[in-house]
Design a protein around this motif. Sequence first.
Motif, PDB file in Angstrom:
ATOM      1  N   LYS A  30      -0.699  -2.764  14.025  1.00  0.00           N
ATOM      2  CA  LYS A  30      -1.916  -3.555  13.861  1.00  0.00           C
ATOM      3  C   LYS A  30      -2.112  -3.748  12.363  1.00  0.00           C
ATOM      4  CE  LYS A  30      -3.967  -1.347  17.938  1.00  0.00           C
ATOM      5  NZ  LYS A  30      -5.088  -0.488  18.439  1.00  0.00           N
ATOM      6  N   ALA A  31      -1.939  -4.985  11.923  1.00  0.00           N
ATOM      7  CA  ALA A  31      -1.998  -5.268  10.492  1.00  0.00           C
ATOM      8  C   ALA A  31      -2.983  -6.395  10.229  1.00  0.00           C
ATOM      9  CB  ALA A  31      -0.619  -5.642   9.965  1.00  0.00           C
ATOM     10  N   TYR A  32      -3.697  -6.258   9.134  1.00  0.00           N
ATOM     11  CA  TYR A  32      -4.708  -7.254   8.771  1.00  0.00           C
ATOM     12  C   TYR A  32      -4.581  -7.576   7.287  1.00  0.00           C
ATOM     13  CZ  TYR A  32      -9.340  -9.431   8.215  1.00  0.00           C
ATOM     14  OH  TYR A  32     -10.369 -10.300   7.935  1.00  0.00           O
ATOM     15  N   LEU A  33      -4.439  -8.850   6.981  1.00  0.00           N
ATOM     16  CA  LEU A  33      -4.360  -9.358   5.615  1.00  0.00           C
ATOM     17  C   LEU A  33      -3.181  -8.776   4.836  1.00  0.00           C
ATOM     18  CD1 LEU A  33      -8.153  -9.476   4.641  1.00  0.00           C
ATOM     19  CD2 LEU A  33      -6.695 -11.347   5.428  1.00  0.00           C
ATOM     20  N   CYS A  34      -2.028  -8.763   5.497  1.00  0.00           N
ATOM     21  CA  CYS A  34      -0.803  -8.345   4.816  1.00  0.00           C
ATOM     22  C   CYS A  34       0.403  -8.814   5.626  1.00  0.00           C
ATOM     23  CB  CYS A  34      -0.740  -6.829   4.624  1.00  0.00           C
ATOM     24  SG  CYS A  34      -0.784  -5.881   6.165  1.00  0.00           S
ATOM     25  N   ASN A  76       2.845 -13.672   6.174  1.00  0.00           N
ATOM     26  CA  ASN A  76       1.885 -14.719   5.812  1.00  0.00           C
ATOM     27  C   ASN A  76       1.035 -15.217   6.977  1.00  0.00           C
ATOM     28  OD1 ASN A  76       2.645 -14.592   3.129  1.00  0.00           O
ATOM     29  ND2 ASN A  76       4.193 -16.185   3.342  1.00  0.00           N
ATOM     30  N   GLU A  77       0.665 -14.301   7.844  1.00  0.00           N
ATOM     31  CA  GLU A  77      -0.351 -14.558   8.864  1.00  0.00           C
ATOM     32  C   GLU A  77      -1.426 -13.496   8.698  1.00  0.00           C
ATOM     33  OE1 GLU A  77      -0.520 -17.092  10.781  1.00  0.00           O
ATOM     34  OE2 GLU A  77       1.487 -17.947  10.535  1.00  0.00           O
ATOM     35  N   SER A  78      -2.668 -13.868   8.949  1.00  0.00           N
ATOM     36  CA  SER A  78      -3.770 -12.980   8.569  1.00  0.00           C
ATOM     37  C   SER A  78      -3.803 -11.680   9.360  1.00  0.00           C
ATOM     38  CB  SER A  78      -5.109 -13.708   8.714  1.00  0.00           C
ATOM     39  OG  SER A  78      -5.307 -14.134  10.060  1.00  0.00           O
ATOM     40  N   GLN A  79      -3.346 -11.718  10.624  1.00  0.00           N
ATOM     41  CA  GLN A  79      -3.376 -10.477  11.394  1.00  0.00           C
ATOM     42  C   GLN A  79      -2.355 -10.505  12.516  1.00  0.00           C
ATOM     43  OE1 GLN A  79      -7.272  -9.956  13.103  1.00  0.00           O
ATOM     44  NE2 GLN A  79      -7.383 -12.043  13.854  1.00  0.00           N
ATOM     45  N   THR A 100      -5.723  -3.782   5.969  1.00  0.00           N
ATOM     46  CA  THR A 100      -5.593  -2.556   6.759  1.00  0.00           C
ATOM     47  C   THR A 100      -4.248  -2.568   7.487  1.00  0.00           C
ATOM     48  OG1 THR A 100      -6.676  -3.530   8.699  1.00  0.00           O
ATOM     49  CG2 THR A 100      -8.079  -2.330   7.141  1.00  0.00           C
ATOM     50  N   ILE A 101      -3.770  -1.376   7.818  1.00  0.00           N
ATOM     51  CA  ILE A 101      -2.526  -1.241   8.577  1.00  0.00           C
ATOM     52  C   ILE A 101      -2.614   0.012   9.455  1.00  0.00           C
ATOM     53  CG2 ILE A 101      -1.466  -0.064   6.597  1.00  0.00           C
ATOM     54  CD1 ILE A 101       0.442  -2.134   9.223  1.00  0.00           C
ATOM     55  N   GLU A 102      -2.212  -0.151  10.690  1.00  0.00           N
ATOM     56  CA  GLU A 102      -2.126   0.982  11.611  1.00  0.00           C
ATOM     57  C   GLU A 102      -0.786   0.887  12.333  1.00  0.00           C
ATOM     58  OE1 GLU A 102      -4.135   2.609  15.779  1.00  0.00           O
ATOM     59  OE2 GLU A 102      -5.303   1.303  14.442  1.00  0.00           O
ATOM     60  N   VAL A 103      -0.048   1.990  12.364  1.00  0.00           N
ATOM     61  CA  VAL A 103       1.250   2.038  13.042  1.00  0.00           C
ATOM     62  C   VAL A 103       1.260   3.246  13.968  1.00  0.00           C
ATOM     63  CG1 VAL A 103       3.751   2.246  12.774  1.00  0.00           C
ATOM     64  CG2 VAL A 103       2.426   0.922  11.110  1.00  0.00           C
ATOM     65  N   ASN A 104       1.559   3.010  15.224  1.00  0.00           N
ATOM     66  CA  ASN A 104       1.642   4.080  16.206  1.00  0.00           C
ATOM     67  C   ASN A 104       3.016   4.075  16.868  1.00  0.00           C
ATOM     68  OD1 ASN A 104      -1.237   4.866  16.077  1.00  0.00           O
ATOM     69  ND2 ASN A 104      -1.566   2.850  16.985  1.00  0.00           N
ATOM     70  N   ILE A 105       3.549   5.249  17.096  1.00  0.00           N
ATOM     71  CA  ILE A 105       4.789   5.388  17.867  1.00  0.00           C
ATOM     72  C   ILE A 105       4.425   6.063  19.171  1.00  0.00           C
ATOM     73  CG2 ILE A 105       7.096   6.396  17.933  1.00  0.00           C
ATOM     74  CD1 ILE A 105       6.884   6.465  14.809  1.00  0.00           C
ATOM     75  N   TYR A 160       0.023   6.383  11.931  1.00  0.00           N
ATOM     76  CA  TYR A 160      -0.495   6.266  10.573  1.00  0.00           C
ATOM     77  C   TYR A 160      -1.588   5.216  10.568  1.00  0.00           C
ATOM     78  CZ  TYR A 160      -1.081   5.140   5.694  1.00  0.00           C
ATOM     79  OH  TYR A 160      -1.641   4.929   4.476  1.00  0.00           O
ATOM     80  N   THR A 161      -2.694   5.537   9.929  1.00  0.00           N
ATOM     81  CA  THR A 161      -3.776   4.580   9.704  1.00  0.00           C
ATOM     82  C   THR A 161      -4.153   4.621   8.241  1.00  0.00           C
ATOM     83  OG1 THR A 161      -4.641   4.920  11.953  1.00  0.00           O
ATOM     84  CG2 THR A 161      -6.112   3.895  10.354  1.00  0.00           C
ATOM     85  N   LEU A 162      -4.178   3.474   7.604  1.00  0.00           N
ATOM     86  CA  LEU A 162      -4.516   3.401   6.187  1.00  0.00           C
ATOM     87  C   LEU A 162      -5.934   3.913   5.958  1.00  0.00           C
ATOM     88  CD1 LEU A 162      -3.480   2.309   3.402  1.00  0.00           C
ATOM     89  CD2 LEU A 162      -4.778   0.227   3.936  1.00  0.00           C
ATOM     90  N   ASP A 163      -6.081   4.842   5.030  1.00  0.00           N
ATOM     91  CA  ASP A 163      -7.411   5.402   4.739  1.00  0.00           C
ATOM     92  C   ASP A 163      -7.772   5.259   3.270  1.00  0.00           C
ATOM     93  OD1 ASP A 163      -5.678   7.185   3.611  1.00  0.00           O
ATOM     94  OD2 ASP A 163      -6.378   8.951   4.724  1.00  0.00           O
ATOM     95  N   GLU A 164      -7.172   4.265   2.619  1.00  0.00           N
ATOM     96  CA  GLU A 164      -7.469   4.028   1.212  1.00  0.00           C
ATOM     97  C   GLU A 164      -7.469   2.524   0.958  1.00  0.00           C
ATOM     98  OE1 GLU A 164      -4.082   4.645  -1.550  1.00  0.00           O
ATOM     99  OE2 GLU A 164      -3.080   5.491   0.216  1.00  0.00           O
ATOM    100  N   SER A 165      -8.050   2.127  -0.137  1.00  0.00           N
ATOM    101  CA  SER A 165      -8.040   0.725  -0.529  1.00  0.00           C
ATOM    102  C   SER A 165      -6.742   0.409  -1.276  1.00  0.00           C
ATOM    103  CB  SER A 165      -9.239   0.403  -1.423  1.00  0.00           C
ATOM    104  OG  SER A 165      -9.127  -0.912  -1.931  1.00  0.00           O
ATOM    105  N   LEU A 166      -6.158  -0.730  -0.955  1.00  0.00           N
ATOM    106  CA  LEU A 166      -4.956  -1.182  -1.641  1.00  0.00           C
ATOM    107  C   LEU A 166      -5.251  -2.336  -2.592  1.00  0.00           C
ATOM    108  CD1 LEU A 166      -2.426  -1.164   1.340  1.00  0.00           C
ATOM    109  CD2 LEU A 166      -2.828   0.649  -0.340  1.00  0.00           C
ATOM    110  N   GLU A 167      -6.504  -2.521  -2.918  1.00  0.00           N
ATOM    111  CA  GLU A 167      -6.950  -3.723  -3.634  1.00  0.00           C
ATOM    112  C   GLU A 167      -6.168  -3.970  -4.916  1.00  0.00           C
ATOM    113  OE1 GLU A 167     -11.122  -5.779  -5.207  1.00  0.00           O
ATOM    114  OE2 GLU A 167     -11.122  -3.738  -4.376  1.00  0.00           O
ATOM    115  N   ASN A 168      -5.806  -2.947  -5.647  1.00  0.00           N
ATOM    116  CA  ASN A 168      -5.116  -3.126  -6.918  1.00  0.00           C
ATOM    117  C   ASN A 168      -3.629  -2.809  -6.838  1.00  0.00           C
ATOM    118  OD1 ASN A 168      -7.483  -3.870  -8.404  1.00  0.00           O
ATOM    119  ND2 ASN A 168      -8.108  -1.699  -8.346  1.00  0.00           N
TER     120      ASN A 168
END
Length: 256
Positions: free
Chosen positions: A7-11, A27-30, A67-72, A90-98
């Motif tokens: 599950k990926a959003y804006l990446c 290059n798709e929003s989600q 955001t990014i979430e990966v489940n196996i 894995y679920t992203l728990d930090e900002s990647l803004e920079n």
Amino acid sequence: MYKVEVKAYLCSIEIEVNGIPCFSYFNESQIATDIPINNLMFSSGEQDVRFRITPLFNNKNFHKDTTIEVNIYVKEANDFYLKKQVINSYTLDESLENKSFFENILNFDATFPYNLNISDIKYDFSRENEDLLFSEVYKQYDLLASYIKNDDLKKYNEFTTLRFNDFMTAHYLDEKKKQYYSNKALFSYKDYDLTLVSKEEYILKFCFNNRLVYLVKLNNAPGLILEDKNSQEEGLHFIESAIFYRNNKGDLTLFR
């Protein structure tokens, strides 16, 4: 059956299983999907899933809301109703803004009742002249594309034998289903006037410790890309996985 759920959003995202490309989405929003990975696991034991994400549309840094979430997970292959069991996540728990790049690896143990033979995949492509190798791989792409365009099912099935048989084994499909899928291998390409993307649009890539080789077009999944010449829909294309190893005779052989 083992699957990777993403599950990926804006990446944009790329996923490898045991060092081999598995899934790409650019290059798709989600995106929210799951991908079967049994055919990229060769024997029971430890497996790894590597995922990397990059900003959309060549932006320098990620959006603040990326955001990014990966489940196996694993579930019974032949029972659709049984609940899946998540075995790593894995679920992203930090900002990647920079930041301009992010990757991570998830390891897990898997148990399954088959082995896929990879003993012949030992030749190291890194010793080769890359220009000559690129031309050799593209010739294989062109050959495979010709079977697809000409609806030559016999030659297509001969070319893809190893990939097809491993897929059937890894998905526990019996001879009846194997025959069915073999006969339908080119069905999705019918009614299209297809052309292979020119070699100028590809670059050469290695994986699996340089023992596998393939071509990739920028911001596309690995493999040969067939575009429909008559489509009114901009960008309509098909991607056929095409990853090769060099066999004991020195020939390129389709692996995945």
